[in-house]
Write a protein that holds these residues in place. Structure first.
Motif, mmCIF file in Angstrom:
data_model
loop_
_atom_site.group_PDB
_atom_site.id
_atom_site.type_symbol
_atom_site.label_atom_id
_atom_site.label_comp_id
_atom_site.label_asym_id
_atom_site.label_seq_id
_atom_site.Cartn_x
_atom_site.Cartn_y
_atom_site.Cartn_z
ATOM 1 N N PHE A 323 -1.157 8.319 13.684
ATOM 2 C CA PHE A 323 -0.551 7.161 13.034
ATOM 3 C C PHE A 323 0.215 7.493 11.754
ATOM 4 O O PHE A 323 1.055 6.708 11.327
ATOM 5 C CB PHE A 323 -1.627 6.120 12.695
ATOM 6 N N GLY A 324 -0.104 8.632 11.108
ATOM 7 C CA GLY A 324 0.527 8.957 9.845
ATOM 8 C C GLY A 324 -0.195 8.352 8.656
ATOM 9 O O GLY A 324 -1.097 7.516 8.794
ATOM 10 N N LYS A 325 0.223 8.750 7.455
ATOM 11 C CA LYS A 325 -0.479 8.357 6.236
ATOM 12 C C LYS A 325 -0.366 6.858 5.949
ATOM 13 O O LYS A 325 -1.345 6.226 5.530
ATOM 14 C CB LYS A 325 0.048 9.152 5.050
ATOM 15 N N GLU A 326 0.814 6.297 6.137
ATOM 16 C CA GLU A 326 0.997 4.897 5.756
ATOM 17 C C GLU A 326 0.125 3.970 6.598
ATOM 18 O O GLU A 326 -0.525 3.061 6.081
ATOM 19 C CB GLU A 326 2.474 4.505 5.899
ATOM 20 N N ARG A 327 0.084 4.225 7.891
ATOM 21 C CA ARG A 327 -0.746 3.359 8.739
ATOM 22 C C ARG A 327 -2.224 3.626 8.506
ATOM 23 O O ARG A 327 -3.035 2.689 8.538
ATOM 24 C CB ARG A 327 -0.385 3.562 10.206
ATOM 25 N N LEU A 328 -2.590 4.893 8.268
ATOM 26 C CA LEU A 328 -3.999 5.177 7.970
ATOM 27 C C LEU A 328 -4.411 4.485 6.675
ATOM 28 O O LEU A 328 -5.533 3.964 6.567
ATOM 29 C CB LEU A 328 -4.225 6.681 7.863
ATOM 30 N N ALA A 329 -3.518 4.441 5.699
ATOM 31 C CA ALA A 329 -3.821 3.719 4.460
ATOM 32 C C ALA A 329 -4.086 2.249 4.741
ATOM 33 O O ALA A 329 -5.001 1.642 4.166
ATOM 34 C CB ALA A 329 -2.678 3.884 3.467
ATOM 35 N N ALA A 330 -3.301 1.664 5.639
ATOM 36 C CA ALA A 330 -3.515 0.256 5.990
ATOM 37 C C ALA A 330 -4.848 0.065 6.697
ATOM 38 O O ALA A 330 -5.544 -0.935 6.479
ATOM 39 C CB ALA A 330 -2.356 -0.236 6.870
ATOM 40 N N ILE A 331 -5.217 1.024 7.548
ATOM 41 C CA ILE A 331 -6.513 0.955 8.244
ATOM 42 C C ILE A 331 -7.656 1.008 7.244
ATOM 43 O O ILE A 331 -8.648 0.276 7.373
ATOM 44 C CB ILE A 331 -6.613 2.110 9.261
ATOM 45 N N LEU A 332 -7.499 1.847 6.218
ATOM 46 C CA LEU A 332 -8.569 1.997 5.226
ATOM 47 C C LEU A 332 -8.617 0.817 4.260
ATOM 48 O O LEU A 332 -9.695 0.423 3.811
ATOM 49 C CB LEU A 332 -8.376 3.299 4.447
ATOM 50 N N ARG A 333 -7.465 0.270 3.931
ATOM 51 C CA ARG A 333 -7.415 -0.776 2.903
ATOM 52 C C ARG A 333 -8.354 -1.936 3.232
ATOM 53 O O ARG A 333 -9.020 -2.487 2.345
ATOM 54 C CB ARG A 333 -5.977 -1.289 2.737
ATOM 55 N N VAL A 334 -8.399 -2.339 4.493
ATOM 56 C CA VAL A 334 -9.218 -3.491 4.860
ATOM 57 C C VAL A 334 -10.696 -3.125 4.978
ATOM 58 O O VAL A 334 -11.537 -4.021 5.114
ATOM 59 C CB VAL A 334 -8.727 -4.101 6.191
ATOM 60 N N GLN A 335 -11.025 -1.836 4.910
ATOM 61 C CA GLN A 335 -12.422 -1.424 5.016
ATOM 62 C C GLN A 335 -13.042 -1.074 3.662
ATOM 63 O O GLN A 335 -14.257 -1.093 3.517
ATOM 64 C CB GLN A 335 -12.547 -0.220 5.961
ATOM 65 N N LEU A 336 -12.199 -0.726 2.682
ATOM 66 C CA LEU A 336 -12.689 -0.422 1.346
ATOM 67 C C LEU A 336 -13.008 -1.708 0.584
ATOM 68 O O LEU A 336 -12.398 -2.757 0.814
ATOM 69 C CB LEU A 336 -11.645 0.370 0.560
ATOM 70 N N GLN A 337 -13.975 -1.605 -0.327
ATOM 71 C CA GLN A 337 -14.205 -2.716 -1.235
ATOM 72 C C GLN A 337 -12.934 -2.941 -2.061
ATOM 73 O O GLN A 337 -12.239 -1.977 -2.425
ATOM 74 C CB GLN A 337 -15.382 -2.401 -2.162
ATOM 75 N N PRO A 338 -12.582 -4.181 -2.376
ATOM 76 C CA PRO A 338 -11.321 -4.434 -3.087
ATOM 77 C C PRO A 338 -11.166 -3.615 -4.364
ATOM 78 O O PRO A 338 -10.074 -3.102 -4.641
ATOM 79 C CB PRO A 338 -11.392 -5.936 -3.388
ATOM 80 N N SER A 339 -12.241 -3.498 -5.135
ATOM 81 C CA SER A 339 -12.141 -2.718 -6.371
ATOM 82 C C SER A 339 -11.863 -1.250 -6.078
ATOM 83 O O SER A 339 -11.114 -0.586 -6.808
ATOM 84 C CB SER A 339 -13.425 -2.858 -7.187
ATOM 85 N N ASP A 340 -12.451 -0.722 -5.012
ATOM 86 C CA ASP A 340 -12.228 0.684 -4.653
ATOM 87 C C ASP A 340 -10.835 0.883 -4.087
ATOM 88 O O ASP A 340 -10.195 1.918 -4.334
ATOM 89 C CB ASP A 340 -13.276 1.152 -3.644
ATOM 90 N N ALA A 341 -10.345 -0.073 -3.326
ATOM 91 C CA ALA A 341 -8.992 0.019 -2.793
ATOM 92 C C ALA A 341 -7.979 0.097 -3.937
ATOM 93 O O ALA A 341 -7.049 0.900 -3.922
ATOM 94 C CB ALA A 341 -8.684 -1.165 -1.890
ATOM 95 N N GLY A 342 -8.189 -0.737 -4.953
ATOM 96 C CA GLY A 342 -7.284 -0.718 -6.100
ATOM 97 C C GLY A 342 -7.360 0.565 -6.891
ATOM 98 O O GLY A 342 -6.355 1.026 -7.421
ATOM 99 N N HIS A 343 -8.563 1.154 -6.949
ATOM 100 C CA HIS A 343 -8.742 2.353 -7.775
ATOM 101 C C HIS A 343 -8.374 3.642 -7.042
ATOM 102 O O HIS A 343 -7.756 4.534 -7.636
ATOM 103 C CB HIS A 343 -10.199 2.434 -8.227
ATOM 104 N N PHE A 344 -8.734 3.732 -5.761
ATOM 105 C CA PHE A 344 -8.592 4.998 -5.040
ATOM 106 C C PHE A 344 -7.384 5.092 -4.118
ATOM 107 O O PHE A 344 -6.865 6.175 -3.880
ATOM 108 C CB PHE A 344 -9.846 5.262 -4.191
ATOM 109 N N LEU A 345 -6.962 3.971 -3.564
ATOM 110 C CA LEU A 345 -5.956 4.017 -2.511
ATOM 111 C C LEU A 345 -4.586 4.332 -3.108
ATOM 112 O O LEU A 345 -4.122 3.657 -4.021
ATOM 113 C CB LEU A 345 -5.925 2.696 -1.752
ATOM 114 N N LYS A 346 -3.948 5.349 -2.536
ATOM 115 C CA LYS A 346 -2.681 5.810 -3.088
ATOM 116 C C LYS A 346 -1.488 5.531 -2.186
ATOM 117 O O LYS A 346 -0.372 5.803 -2.545
ATOM 118 C CB LYS A 346 -2.760 7.333 -3.335
ATOM 119 N N HIS A 347 -1.739 5.031 -0.976
ATOM 120 C CA HIS A 347 -0.651 4.767 -0.041
ATOM 121 C C HIS A 347 -0.746 3.339 0.470
ATOM 122 O O HIS A 347 -1.811 2.743 0.490
ATOM 123 C CB HIS A 347 -0.707 5.744 1.139
ATOM 124 N N GLY A 348 0.336 2.816 0.962
ATOM 125 C CA GLY A 348 0.314 1.501 1.626
ATOM 126 C C GLY A 348 0.440 0.343 0.665
ATOM 127 O O GLY A 348 0.419 0.481 -0.545
#
Length: 348
Positions: A323-348
């Motif tokens: 899927f590539g990085k951008e789609r994997l970021a989207a897959i992870l975004r909905v699984q991470l806690q919102p605070s962690d998504a904001g702090h750790f997620l670098k793509h998407g």
């Protein structure tokens, strides 16, 4: 004429499934094999015992191999470990009891032919790690790039060995090379001491894994320990495979992680002090589901919240490649806690 040990080993092989059900009771039958975590009857799938001879005659019934470390042997080895036998006489007597055979009068004991599991001490692991070199400019980077893994920040646990010895198994073709380039990963405890290593043998050009039956093997003391990426913190992630952790770190590079190297070892990882939330990247198979259940139960008792991370395909490296990085970021975004998504997620 066969020795008594060989005769009994043959009798055990004729009843291989019964031996496994008795001495490796935490495993299960799957096709022509009995699968279990290791020779110590740990739940899992790493060790497999042949229940019947292979059609091509290359593998005999009763022979076992641990795919994690390459150890192998016969059913007498399994019995010796299961019952803690100190001599060959004790092992054979236990086997005779299982087979309902008469036990002969005592004679002078010989040292037991100890099982080859576990081989590889922490000292041997440290020597191999020291003999390896940093991965910069090596085939390790070539191999990982072929798996879409390019950001290796915090991957000091990985090293490169140009000619790492490979012990062939019954599954390998005759004349397989005795040494291959390899990715070496240090397994460490909570104090950072090396307790084992994991080897991934590579093709000579680094384009993939080496064309051998078991291109991944571990050695040393693994239980509770793992391959670590980044410094421990209040929020971490854990998974079975090195490439799973590295794939996630392409998207969330600041989140520290630990690879347990198998489902059974993932379930047993020791929790660092101060850990509050653990994301568990499970593989999409029954062993991965079991590891998540066990790890969650342990974490709850330690006051740690567990959040599963579910891949779309078999594991997160499959997802990254497909899927590539951008789609994997989207897959992870909905699984991470919102605070962690904001702090750790670098793509998407």
């Amino acid at each position: 004429m066969q020795s008594p040990a060989s005769q009994i080993a043959c009798r055990l092989a004729d009843n291989a499934e019964g031996v496994c059900r008795h001495y490796l009771s935490k495993g299960h039958k799957e096709g022509r094999y009995w699968l279990v975590g290791d020779v110590h009857n740990t739940p899992g799938r790493s060790l497999y015992v042949r229940l019947a001879a292979s059609p091509d005659g290359r593998g005999a019934a009763g022979k076992w191999t641990d795919a994690q470390n390459g150890d192998h042997g016969d059913l007498l080895d399994i019995i010796a470990v299961a019952r803690g036998c100190r001599t060959m006489r004790e092992t054979l007597d236990e086997a005779r009891r299982f087979l309902s055979l008469p036990i002969p009068a005592p004679s002078e004991d010989r040292p037991v032919r100890r099982t080859k599991a576990p081989t590889g001490t922490p000292e041997a692991a440290r020597r191999l790690n020291a003999a390896a070199k940093p991965i910069e400019g090596s085939l390790v980077r070539t191999y990982l790039a072929s798996r879409h893994i390019t950001n290796l920040t915090g991957s000091e646990a990985l090293r490169f060995h140009r000619h790492c010895w490979y012990r062939a198994s019954d599954e390998d073709a005759p004349g397989v090379r005795p040494a291959w380039p390899a990715m070496i990963a240090a397994v460490t405890d909570l104090d950072g001491s090396i307790t084992g290593i994991h080897r991934t043998w590579l093709a000579l050009d680094g384009s993939g894994k080496a064309p051998v039956a078991y291109p991944r093997r571990a050695m040393g003391h693994l239980l509770g320990n793992g391959v670590r990426f980044g410094q421990s913190g209040a929020v971490m992630m854990a998974g079975e495979g090195i490439e799973t952790m590295l794939s996630l770190r392409q998207i969330i590079p600041a989140m520290p992680g630990i690879a347990g190297l198998s489902a059974a070892h993932l379930a047993a990882i020791r929790f660092p002090a101060g850990l509050k939330r653990l994301y568990v990247a499970r593989d999409d198979d029954p062993a991965g589901a079991g590891a998540l259940t066990t790890l969650t139960e342990r974490a709850i008792q330690a006051g740690i919240a567990v959040v599963p991370l579910e891949p779309r395909l078999g594991d997160f490296n499959d997802d990254l490649v497909a899927f590539g990085k951008e789609r994997l970021a989207a897959i992870l975004r909905v699984q991470l806690q919102p605070s962690d998504a904001g702090h750790f997620l670098k793509h998407g």
